[in-house]
Write an enzyme that holds these catalytic residues in place. Sequence first.
Site, short mmCIF file in Angstrom:
data_model
loop_
_atom_site.label_atom_id
_atom_site.label_comp_id
_atom_site.label_asym_id
_atom_site.label_seq_id
_atom_site.Cartn_x
_atom_site.Cartn_y
_atom_site.Cartn_z
N GLU A 1 -2.94 10.37 8.71
CA GLU A 1 -2.66 9.12 9.44
C GLU A 1 -1.38 9.28 10.27
O GLU A 1 -1.31 8.84 11.43
CB GLU A 1 -2.51 7.96 8.45
CG GLU A 1 -2.25 6.65 9.17
CD GLU A 1 -1.95 5.49 8.23
OE1 GLU A 1 -2.51 5.45 7.12
OE2 GLU A 1 -1.13 4.63 8.60
N CYS B 1 -11.23 -0.49 -0.38
CA CYS B 1 -10.75 -1.51 0.56
C CYS B 1 -11.78 -1.66 1.68
O CYS B 1 -12.73 -0.86 1.78
CB CYS B 1 -9.41 -1.07 1.14
SG CYS B 1 -9.57 0.46 2.10
N HIS C 1 0.67 14.01 6.62
CA HIS C 1 -0.47 13.16 6.29
C HIS C 1 -1.28 12.90 7.57
O HIS C 1 -0.71 12.71 8.65
CB HIS C 1 0.01 11.85 5.68
CG HIS C 1 -1.10 11.00 5.14
ND1 HIS C 1 -1.89 10.23 5.95
CD2 HIS C 1 -1.58 10.83 3.89
CE1 HIS C 1 -2.80 9.60 5.21
NE2 HIS C 1 -2.63 9.96 3.95
N SER D 1 -2.84 9.11 -0.49
CA SER D 1 -1.48 8.56 -0.47
C SER D 1 -1.40 7.26 -1.26
O SER D 1 -0.54 7.07 -2.12
CB SER D 1 -1.05 8.35 0.98
OG SER D 1 0.06 7.50 1.05
N CYS E 1 -9.84 3.04 10.43
CA CYS E 1 -9.68 1.67 9.95
C CYS E 1 -9.00 0.83 11.04
O CYS E 1 -8.01 1.26 11.63
CB CYS E 1 -8.83 1.65 8.68
SG CYS E 1 -8.49 -0.04 8.15
N HIS F 1 -8.58 7.64 8.66
CA HIS F 1 -7.12 7.78 8.84
C HIS F 1 -6.70 7.82 10.29
O HIS F 1 -5.51 7.76 10.59
CB HIS F 1 -6.64 9.03 8.10
CG HIS F 1 -7.21 9.13 6.72
ND1 HIS F 1 -8.35 9.84 6.45
CD2 HIS F 1 -6.83 8.57 5.56
CE1 HIS F 1 -8.66 9.72 5.17
NE2 HIS F 1 -7.75 8.95 4.60
O1 10D Z 1 -4.24 9.06 1.76
P1 10D Z 1 -4.54 7.62 2.09
O2 10D Z 1 -4.18 6.67 1.05
O3 10D Z 1 -3.97 7.28 3.44
O4 10D Z 1 -6.12 7.53 2.35
P2 10D Z 1 -7.34 7.25 1.38
O5 10D Z 1 -8.52 7.82 2.09
O6 10D Z 1 -7.09 7.67 0.02
O7 10D Z 1 -7.47 5.65 1.36
C1 10D Z 1 -7.81 4.92 2.48
C2 10D Z 1 -6.67 4.74 3.37
C3 10D Z 1 -6.67 5.03 4.67
C4 10D Z 1 -7.86 5.42 5.43
C5 10D Z 1 -5.42 4.97 5.42
F1 10D Z 1 -5.38 3.82 6.06
FE1 SF4 Z 2 -7.89 0.64 3.57
FE2 SF4 Z 2 -6.20 2.19 4.90
FE3 SF4 Z 2 -7.47 0.28 6.15
FE4 SF4 Z 2 -5.58 -0.32 4.38
S1 SF4 Z 2 -5.30 0.71 6.33
S2 SF4 Z 2 -7.57 -1.33 4.61
S3 SF4 Z 2 -5.89 1.32 2.87
S4 SF4 Z 2 -8.40 2.07 5.18
#
Ligand code: 10D
Ligand code: SF4
Length: 341
Positions: free
Chosen positions: A159, A42, A157, A256, A129, A107
């Site tokens: 975040e 993403c 978690h 997650s 993010c 996170h």
């Molecule tokens: O565990 P998660 O899905 O929150 O994090 P991952 O690093 O796998 O994916 C990106 C998502 C983020 C940084 C949460 F917004």
């Molecule tokens: Fe990616 Fe997490 Fe940001 Fe969504 S909130 S765009 S999953 S890093």
Amino acid sequence: MVLAVGAMASAGLLGAGGPVRAVWARAVRPRTVLLASPRSLCAGVERAIEVVETLLERYSGTDRAVFVRKQIVHNTHVVRDLESRGAVFVDELDEVPDGAVVVFSAHGVSPAVREEAARRGLEVVDATCPLVTKVHAEARRFAARRDTVVLVGHAGHEEVEGTLGEAPQATVLVQSPGDVAALRVPDPGRVSYLTQTTLALDETAEVITALKKRFPGIRGPGSDDICYATTNRQHAVQAVAARADVALVVGSGNSSNSVRLVELARRGGTPAYLIDDATGIRPEWVRDADVVGLSAGASAPQALVDEVIVALGGLGPVTVREHTTVTETVAFGLPAAVRSQ
Ligand code: 10D
Ligand code: SF4
């Protein structure tokens, strides 16, 4: 997209000895791989990785190390790759020498972590993010109007730890409708809710319904906290899993959003498995499958997906079809500390 991949004598998969080889041999057949789109990185993850890469480049050849607090994103391959290029991953700031450069992971972190970094004179580059930052801002805003802030998310978690830290006295964590039923708040007329960004849409809707029933005046965020990437990957995996005999999701066990994709596919009635990479595929999962659904969490690079397709090609001819539910165009600029210089 349709792409034919011929049967390949994949040494890693077919070269194993005795009984293992027999199981793989029974699995040889033509297959369709139905690729979920969107999948894989993403905008927030791409940005976080680029932050670390830029700093590694900036300080290469100097005596300055680039420290990263926690995994920059929850993917073992991404972390290992950055580590091999010089990044030093630590669990907490006390492992970082005074005055050093430290990156905060995608996170997010609590204000207490920021304060500690400032006290120690660390040079912080924040790779949180922007969509996580948005949730933090909401937590502060809701707490400032003296609401109890109900955060829907998974205990422990990173975040969630960060968001909870914005207003620890005012925030309570719930994970299920059962938790909502057990909630005790000082003033039921002053309650707001927020969510973790990577939750399952269907499960979260149930929790929010329970919250609205329990606290009819509850206020939520202006726009959904579950982010666009989580939402899109869930819709895409649902679409391919519904058309597949088995679904594979590339991602790490602590991711997650990746785990949610597997659970969602299973809830739709399709057997589904999380794999860190192609070596995680078990022959019995795909042996009888004509159609394999394939996706990847937001922290799992596309190269790992490509390797899975190659590995499946070792079990007979593979036709790859991409099933696109929406096209993503989101991109985030780099933090100022990385853009400048
Ligand atoms: O565990 P998660 O899905 O929150 O994090 P991952 O690093 O796998 O994916 C990106 C998502 C983020 C940084 C949460 F917004
Ligand atoms: Fe990616 Fe997490 Fe940001 Fe969504 S909130 S765009 S999953 S890093």
